[in-house]
Design an enzyme around this catalytic site. Structure first.
Site, PDB file in Angstrom:
ATOM      1  N   ASN A 168       0.871  -1.177   0.000  1.00 54.38           N
ATOM      2  CA  ASN A 168       0.000   0.000   0.000  1.00 54.38           C
ATOM      3  C   ASN A 168       0.904   1.222   0.000  1.00 54.38           C
ATOM      4  OD1 ASN A 168      -1.786   2.078   0.438  1.00 54.38           O
ATOM      5  ND2 ASN A 168      -2.731   1.202   2.267  1.00 54.38           N
ATOM      6  N   ASP A 221      -9.783   0.650  -4.814  1.00 58.11           N
ATOM      7  CA  ASP A 221     -10.727   1.153  -3.811  1.00 58.11           C
ATOM      8  C   ASP A 221     -12.059   1.543  -4.434  1.00 58.11           C
ATOM      9  OD1 ASP A 221      -9.094   0.827  -1.658  1.00 58.11           O
ATOM     10  OD2 ASP A 221      -8.969   2.946  -1.127  1.00 58.11           O
ATOM     11  N   HIS A 254     -17.142   3.444   7.198  1.00 53.07           N
ATOM     12  CA  HIS A 254     -15.690   3.352   7.376  1.00 53.07           C
ATOM     13  C   HIS A 254     -15.215   4.706   7.887  1.00 53.07           C
ATOM     14  CE1 HIS A 254     -11.516   2.026   6.386  1.00 53.07           C
ATOM     15  NE2 HIS A 254     -11.351   3.339   6.381  1.00 53.07           N
ATOM     16  N   GLY A 266     -10.513   3.037  11.957  1.00 51.39           N
ATOM     17  CA  GLY A 266      -9.905   3.389  13.245  1.00 51.39           C
ATOM     18  C   GLY A 266     -10.853   4.064  14.210  1.00 51.39           C
ATOM     19  N   ILE A 267     -11.669   5.002  13.719  1.00 51.46           N
ATOM     20  CA  ILE A 267     -12.661   5.669  14.568  1.00 51.46           C
ATOM     21  C   ILE A 267     -13.883   4.776  14.756  1.00 51.46           C
ATOM     22  CG2 ILE A 267     -14.252   7.627  14.703  1.00 51.46           C
ATOM     23  CD1 ILE A 267     -12.118   9.315  13.283  1.00 51.46           C
TER      24      ILE A 267
END
Length: 400
Positions: free
Chosen positions: A10, A150, A210, A333-334
């Site tokens: 990535n 993506d 997301h 992450g959040i």
């Protein structure tokens, strides 16, 4: 079943995340991050055999030096592992309309990634560097490189979702439309939600959120994306770490005409100085916002705007579910860790039947999945994402 080891890359503009994953069982053998490219402090960190290691790459180092280090230092210490590599999977942020699924890298694919650079000017050039360096570093896998986009998951959106109300020629001649992002993550958590609900993916209706430094919401109907919050670029949609998300386009004219800001200055403002950073005027870190919500006005302001925007998207996407919403899914992450974000957002959606379970919500953090609503409530889930596994599985499947 024999293992299928895949090197997942990535490449960002100033960093390179990497992992070696067994696509058959998801086992991660090596993972790491090279960062601070083009700076004196360029470094690489990695985990192998449960231990963490770190090294300097040299002042000004970038993708080439990082991949050389991975090949000649990290993998050189694991020759058996290196010999078992069967493919290389590359995360590609933007594939335009050309790519509706993952593909083996060819010259035509490389050209297609180049053609999408205007829509991802920071990311796609870095991805191309990663592909070029991988082809040089692993000549034995030259025909085993796979690009995973993506944008691909969002290519099932109907015209009414992806078109902007602009002159149609701008779409036909210049490709100006909604493309979305985070598709690999939205696809992964949709698959996992189907397993949890014991339902075929093709019958699943979910809204996936997301939430990280960048964030997007996707409406998944019968297992396919029918709308998503990011647009032509990853600037549209939710409040993000440093990105504004949705705003009145005339604000741009006002900033230019009344305040004398240049186009470059406005671009920097909207992409790097807005979002949580702009609202707090302190930080883009959601942990600060959550920790100080009850005591600091800047944190409360940022959190309230963030959750208000998120709830609006979830509410509006409910209308696209043909009368049946199986679950709302939080990831990123959040989404995986910020229990307050989930609670404040779902509290705004009581009309839709959501009722948070405080204990369940607090338990579903730090890599733990689970239901966060009461048994009598409409279902909301936390599912940790695993984009690297999807990339590894696609690479293994296409090169088998």
């Amino acid at each position: 079943m024999s293992s299928k080891l895949v090197l997942v890359l990535n490449c960002g503009s100033s960093s390179l995340k990497f992992a070696i994953i067994d696509a058959t069982n998801g086992e991660e053998h090596i993972s790491g991050l090279a960062e601070c490219f083009h700076l004196p402090e360029a470094r690489i960190k990695w985990k192998v055999d449960g231990g963490k290691q770190e090294a300097a790459l040299g002042a000004g180092a970038a993708h080439s030096e990082a991949l050389n280090f991975i090949v000649n230092t990290i993998l050189a210490q694991k020759p058996a592992l290196s010999a078992q590599l069967t493919a290389i999977g590359h995360r590609i942020v933007h594939g335009g309309e050309k790519f509706t699924s993952s593909v083996i890298v060819t010259e035509d694919v490389i050209q297609g990634i180049k053609d999408s650079i205007p829509f991802a000017p920071l990311h796609n050039p870095a991805h191309l560097i990663g592909i070029a360096e991988a082809l040089k570093s692993f000549p034995n896998l030259a025909d085993k490189n796979v690009a995973v986009f993506d944008t691909a998951f969002h290519q099932t959106m109907p015209e009414e979702s992806y078109l902007y109300a602009l002159p149609y020629s701008l779409y036909k001649d210049h490709g100006i439309r909604r493309y979305g992002a985070h598709g690999t993550s939205h696809f992964y958590v949709s698959q996992e939600a189907a397993k949890i609900l014991n339902k075929p993916l093709g019958e699943l209706n979910v809204i996936t959120c997301h939430l990280g430094n960048g964030g997007s919401v996707t409406a998944v109907r019968n297992g396919k994306c029918v709308d998503t919050s990011m647009g032509l670029t990853p600037l549209e949609g939710l409040v993000m770490g440093t990105r504004s998300g949705d705003l009145d386009p005339a604000i741009i004219f006002h900033l230019h005409d009344a305040m004398g800001m240049s186009v470059d200055q406005i671009n920097t403002l909207l992409t790097k100085e807005s979002g949580l950073l702009g609202l707090t005027e302190v930080t883009s870190d959601c942990r600060y916002v959550e920790d100080n919500y009850a005591t600091k006005a800047d944190a409360k302001r940022a959190m309230d705007v963030f959750c208000h925007r998120l709830a609006k998207y979830i509410g509006s996407y409910t209308a696209l579910m043909d009368g049946r919403l199986d679950a709302v899914v939080f990831t990123g992450g959040i989404g995986e860790n910020a229990a307050m974000v989930r609670e404040l957002t779902l509290d705004k959606l009581g009309l839709l039947g959501f009722e948070i379970d405080h204990e369940r919500n607090m338990a579903a953090r730090f890599g733990k999945s689970g239901t966060i609503t009461k048994d009598s409530s409409r279902l909301a889930l936390v599912i940790p994402t695993n984009e690297e596994l999807v990339i590894a599985q696609d690479a293994a499947r296409l090169t088998a």
